[in-house]
Design an enzyme around this catalytic site. Structure first.
Site, mmCIF file in Angstrom:
data_model
loop_
_atom_site.group_PDB
_atom_site.id
_atom_site.type_symbol
_atom_site.label_atom_id
_atom_site.label_comp_id
_atom_site.label_asym_id
_atom_site.label_seq_id
_atom_site.Cartn_x
_atom_site.Cartn_y
_atom_site.Cartn_z
ATOM 1 N N PHE A 25 41.241 -68.617 24.294
ATOM 2 C CA PHE A 25 40.969 -67.688 25.396
ATOM 3 C C PHE A 25 39.535 -67.912 25.865
ATOM 4 C CE2 PHE A 25 43.751 -64.106 26.709
ATOM 5 C CZ PHE A 25 44.926 -64.618 26.206
ATOM 6 N N CYS A 31 33.592 -60.296 38.004
ATOM 7 C CA CYS A 31 34.843 -60.012 38.722
ATOM 8 C C CYS A 31 34.499 -59.587 40.142
ATOM 9 C CB CYS A 31 35.632 -58.900 38.019
ATOM 10 S SG CYS A 31 37.222 -58.568 38.816
ATOM 11 N N CYS A 46 39.177 -51.946 41.674
ATOM 12 C CA CYS A 46 39.984 -51.882 40.455
ATOM 13 C C CYS A 46 39.303 -50.924 39.472
ATOM 14 C CB CYS A 46 40.094 -53.278 39.853
ATOM 15 S SG CYS A 46 41.126 -53.341 38.389
ATOM 16 N N CYS A 49 40.160 -51.005 34.542
ATOM 17 C CA CYS A 49 39.865 -52.165 33.702
ATOM 18 C C CYS A 49 39.402 -51.739 32.308
ATOM 19 C CB CYS A 49 38.769 -52.994 34.363
ATOM 20 S SG CYS A 49 38.409 -54.532 33.504
ATOM 21 N N ASP A 50 39.912 -52.408 31.276
ATOM 22 C CA ASP A 50 39.463 -52.114 29.913
ATOM 23 C C ASP A 50 38.805 -53.338 29.274
ATOM 24 O OD1 ASP A 50 41.629 -53.740 29.538
ATOM 25 O OD2 ASP A 50 42.746 -52.345 28.270
ATOM 26 N N THR A 51 38.316 -54.241 30.104
ATOM 27 C CA THR A 51 37.745 -55.494 29.594
ATOM 28 C C THR A 51 36.250 -55.546 29.861
ATOM 29 O OG1 THR A 51 39.823 -56.600 30.119
ATOM 30 C CG2 THR A 51 37.916 -58.006 29.759
ATOM 31 N N GLU A 116 44.814 -66.243 34.210
ATOM 32 C CA GLU A 116 45.174 -64.846 34.428
ATOM 33 C C GLU A 116 44.209 -64.321 35.479
ATOM 34 O OE1 GLU A 116 45.592 -62.651 30.798
ATOM 35 O OE2 GLU A 116 47.294 -63.908 30.210
ATOM 36 N N HIS A 209 49.272 -58.096 21.177
ATOM 37 C CA HIS A 209 48.043 -58.331 20.405
ATOM 38 C C HIS A 209 47.406 -57.021 19.941
ATOM 39 C CE1 HIS A 209 47.177 -58.161 24.693
ATOM 40 N NE2 HIS A 209 45.967 -57.737 24.421
#
Ligand code: SF4
Length: 215
Positions: A25, A31, A46, A49-51, A116, A209
């Site tokens: 990954f 972004c 957006c 988002c949890d990233t 992605e 995951h």
């Protein structure tokens, strides 16, 4: 060109059609739909988002001077095995940084390349597996590929299903619904299941995951 990478690691793909597959990954920093700063979330396009994609300070992250350096680092995470090399380019929004040089460098090292993306930028034509996850209020220009993965129920799409039905004709091999993971996770799973029961061209995907303790 140089590349800003938040983090990079070896894991199993946890969601979507390729779930369970050994993968490097590579999470790019940045972004185009949110700055990544909490104080900007409310005015971002957006908002769920949890990233963490801000900066280059994650494990395996950093600034890479050129495509060869980044591709070599990715191969280092994969290890010695020559078979099945697979890399997922994610973010943030990976298409802000992916270019010909990086795609060629990864292919030269034997990687199959997956992306992605939020779909607001055209995917690089030589990418092998295109997964697009549309976000409410954004203009999705990449309307073909292998996997369309819609987070549901999605803030901003309301509970109208018109947006979902509009996407059913986009030229993807697989149409997937992924329950939104927030404080209402159980309700979201029920809503996602209900949608798929009603619209069989869509299929449920879960973020395995998170259950398996993988990154
Ligand atoms: S588009 Fe993706 S990376 Fe960007 S803010 Fe939304 S969920 Fe996060």
């Amino acid at each position: 060109m140089s590349y800003a990478v938040k983090e990079m690691f070896l894991t199993l793909q946890g969601e979507g059609v390729q779930a369970g597959r050994r993968a490097v990954f590579l999470r790019f920093a940045g972004c185009n739909l949110w700055t990544g700063r909490e104080q900007d979330r409310e005015k971002a396009i957006c908002q769920f988002c949890d990233t963490d994609f801000v900066g280059t300070d994650g494990l395996g992250g950093g600034k890479f001077a050129d495509a060869a350096a980044l591709a070599d680092a990715a191969l280092g995470f994969w290890g010695d095995r020559a078979d099945g090399r697979y890399i997922v380019l994610t973010g943030g929004e990976p298409m802000l940084q992916i270019d010909d040089a990086l795609v060629d460098a990864l292919h030269e090292r034997g990687f199959t390349i997956a992306i992605e993306s939020n779909g607001t930028l055209p995917a690089h034509p030589k990418i092998d597996w295109i997964c697009i996850s549309p976000k409410a209020g954004s203009d999705v220009v990449q309307r073909f590929g292998h996997e369309l993965k819609l987070v549901w129920p999605q803030p901003g799409m309301g509970h109208s299903l018109a947006d979902v039905d509009g996407m059913a004709d986009w030229a993807f091999d697989h149409h997937l619904i992924q329950p939104l993971d927030d404080a209402h996770a159980q309700d979201n799973v029920r809503a996602a299941i209900a949608l798929v029961m009603d619209r069989p061209q869509w299929r449920l995907t879960v973020q395995a995951h998170k259950y398996l303790g993988l990154r």
